[in-house]
Design a protein around this motif. Structure first.
Motif: not given
Length: 418
Positions: A259-274
Motif C-alpha cells: 500500500w506504500s505506492g498509494d501514498w507515495l503518489g500523493r506525495l509526488g513519487y512515482r517509484l516502479p512498484l508492483f
C-alpha cells in the motif's frame, strides 16, 4: 502546535514485520514512536507468509528469461506462477525492468547487494525474539528444498555450492534414504533434498509480529489501530490524519508494504512498484502421519509448513492487480499436487487467505530517506522477504535516521536509484 494532535518523535505507518521492527528499533533508541495500521500488528501481509527466516536466501528471485520457461508460463497453468492480463498491463513497465535486471550482467551486481541484507537476518531476529519472549514460536532445525528429478537436483546443487561458500551458509545434501529418515511420509517421487541449516522457521508468523509489537509497547511505544486519511508535511513536522484522530511527529516512516505506492503518489513519487500475490490454506494431516519440516516442492513451486493452525500450503506468485478478486485455481492446483506428496487431510480454513508481496524491478527493497522531503523515510519493497528482513531493516533505518554509519552500504537501497 495544536493540542488536538498526538505528538511524538516518529510515526511509523504499517504494522507488518517491517514496520513493527522499525518501530521497535526506534523505541529502543529512546524515541517516542507511534505505530499506525488499520489492522492489528501482523494481521496483513506478514500474517500469510511461509514463516521462514531465510538466511540462505542470498539470491533474489529473478524473472525467468529462458525461452523454455517462458513458453511454459504462457498457458497460465503452472503452480509456481500465474498471471492476469490486467495485472500484467498495469505493471508492464516495472515488469519489463524486472526482466532486464534478471539478465546475467545486472543480476551479478544486484545479488551481492541483496545478500548483504540477508546476512543480517537471523542475527537481527535473535535479540527481538528474546525481547519478545517468543522462542517457543521459532525452530532452528532448518527447512527442506525437495527435488523430483536427479537432473534438477544436481543442477541446483551446482548453483548452491559456490553461493554457500561465498556467504558462509551450511546445508546438507540428502539422498532418498537420508530424506526418508527426516520425513518418512513423503512420496517416493522425491529423489533428494537440500536441508538448509542456517534458516529458522516460525509456527505462527503473525503471532511473531504481534509478539514483537508487544515488545515495542514494553519500550513505551504506542500502537494506533486506524486508517490513514491524509499525510501532510508541515513547516518542520509531519501530520497524519486518521479515523481515530490526528497524529504529529518530527519524522515519518512509510512502511506500508504493497500500500506504500498509494501514498507515495500523493506525495509526488512515482517509484516502479508492483505486487506478486499469494494464497494460503491450512490442512490437517491424516491420522498417524506427520510433517516434521517446512518443505518446498521446488520443481513444482509451492511450500508446506507445519504450523500451529495446521499444515500451511503457500502458493507461488500471481501477477495480478493488488485488489483484484481472488482466483483460487493456483491454490487448487498446488493442493492437488501436495496431496500426492504428503497425506494431507481436510482443509482447516473456511476460506483461503490472499495477500500481496510488495516488489521492485531490481529485487531490492527501498530503505532510506525520501529524496524530496525532509523527515520522510522509506522502508518497503521487500518482495518475498519482508518477514526475513524486518529486523535488519529496523536496525539499518534506525542507524540512518540517527546519522550513524549503517552496518552495511545502504546506497543500493536508496529511493533515488530508480
Amino acid at each position: 502546535m495544536s493540542k488536538e494532535h498526538d505528538v511524538s518523535d516518529t510515526i511509523v505507518l504499517g504494522a507488518g514485520m517491517v514496520g513493527v521492527s522499525i518501530a521497535y528499533h526506534l523505541a529502543k533508541r529512546g524515541r517516542s514512536v507511534v505505530l499506525v495500521d488499520r489492522r492489528e500488528p501482523g494481521h496483513e501481509t506478514s500474517f500469510g507468509n511461509a514463516g521462514i527466516i531465510q538466511r540462505e536466501a542470498v539470491a533474489p528471485y529473478a524473472f525467468p528469461r529462458d525461452a523454455k520457461t517462458l513458453m511454459q508460463v504462457v498457458p497460465n497453468r503452472r503452480v509456481d506462477i500465474r498471471y492476469r492480463p490486467s495485472g500484467m498491463l498495469e505493471s508492464a513497465s516495472a515488469l519489463f525492468r524486472y526482466w532486464q535486471n534478471s539478465a546475467p550482467g545486472p543480476y551479478a551486481r544486484i545479488q551481492p547487494e541483496y545478500a548483504s541484507l540477508i546476512a543480517l537476518s537471523t542475527q537481527e531476529h535473535a535479540p527481538m525474539i528474546e525481547a519478545a519472549g517468543a522462542d517457543a514460536l521459532v525452530s532452528r532445525n532448518g527447512w527442506l528444498e525437495l527435488y523430483r528429478t536427479p537432473e534438477a537436483f544436481e543442477a541446483r546443487l551446482a548453483k548452491v555450492a559456490p553461493l554457500a561458500k561465498q556467504h558462509g551458509l551450511t546445508y546438507d545434501r540428502l539422498d532418498r534414504a537420508a530424506l526418508a529418515e527426516q520425513e518418512p511420509d513423503l512420496a517416493s517421487e522425491i529423489v533428494g533434498a537440500i536441508l538448509w541449516r542456517d534458516s529458522w522457521t516460525v509456527a505462527d508468523p503473525g503471532g511473531l509480529v504481534a509478539a514483537y509489537a508487544d515488545a515495542f509497547k514494553a519500550l513505551g511505544g504506542k500502537v494506533v489501530k486506524a486508517s490513514v486519511e491524509s499525510v501532510e508535511q508541515g513547516a518542520d513536522d509531519w501530520r497524519v490524519a486518521t479515523d481515530a484522530g490526528p497524529l504529529q511527529a518530527a519524522e515519518l516512516v512509510m512502511a506500508m508494504g504493497p500500500w506504500s505506492g498509494d501514498w507515495l503518489g500523493r506525495l509526488g513519487y512515482r517509484l516502479p512498484l508492483f505486487v506478486k500475490r499469494g494464497y494460503h490454506m491450512h490442512y490437517a494431516m491424516q491420522e498417524g502421519h506427520a510433517l516434521n519440516h517446512w518443505v518446498m516442492d521446488a520443481e513444482v513451486g509451492y511450500l508446506l509448513a507445519p504450523m500451529r493452525a495446521g499444515v500451511r500450503l503457500t502458493t507461488g506468485a500471481e501477477l495480478a492487480n493488488r485488489d483484484a478478486a481472488p482466483d483460487l485455481d493456483q491454490l487448487d492446483a498446488a493442493e492437488s499436487v501436495a496431496r500426492k506428496l504428503v497425506p494431507l487431510g481436510a482443509r482447516c480454513d473456511d476460506t483461503p487467505w490472499k495477500g500481496a508481496r510488495p516488489c521492485t524491478p531490481d529485487m531490492k527493497p527501498v530503505i532510506g530517506p525520501a529524496p524530496a522531503h525532509k523527515g520522510l523515510w522509506f522502508a518497503f519493497g521487500h518482495g518475498h522477504q519482508g518477514f526475513t528482513l524486518g529486523p535488519a531493516t529496523g536496525r539499518l533505518l534506525g542507524e540512518l535516521m540517527d546519522g550513524e554509519t549503517p552496518a552495511i552500504d545502504m546506497a543500493p537501497f536508496r529511493a533515488d536509484r530508480f
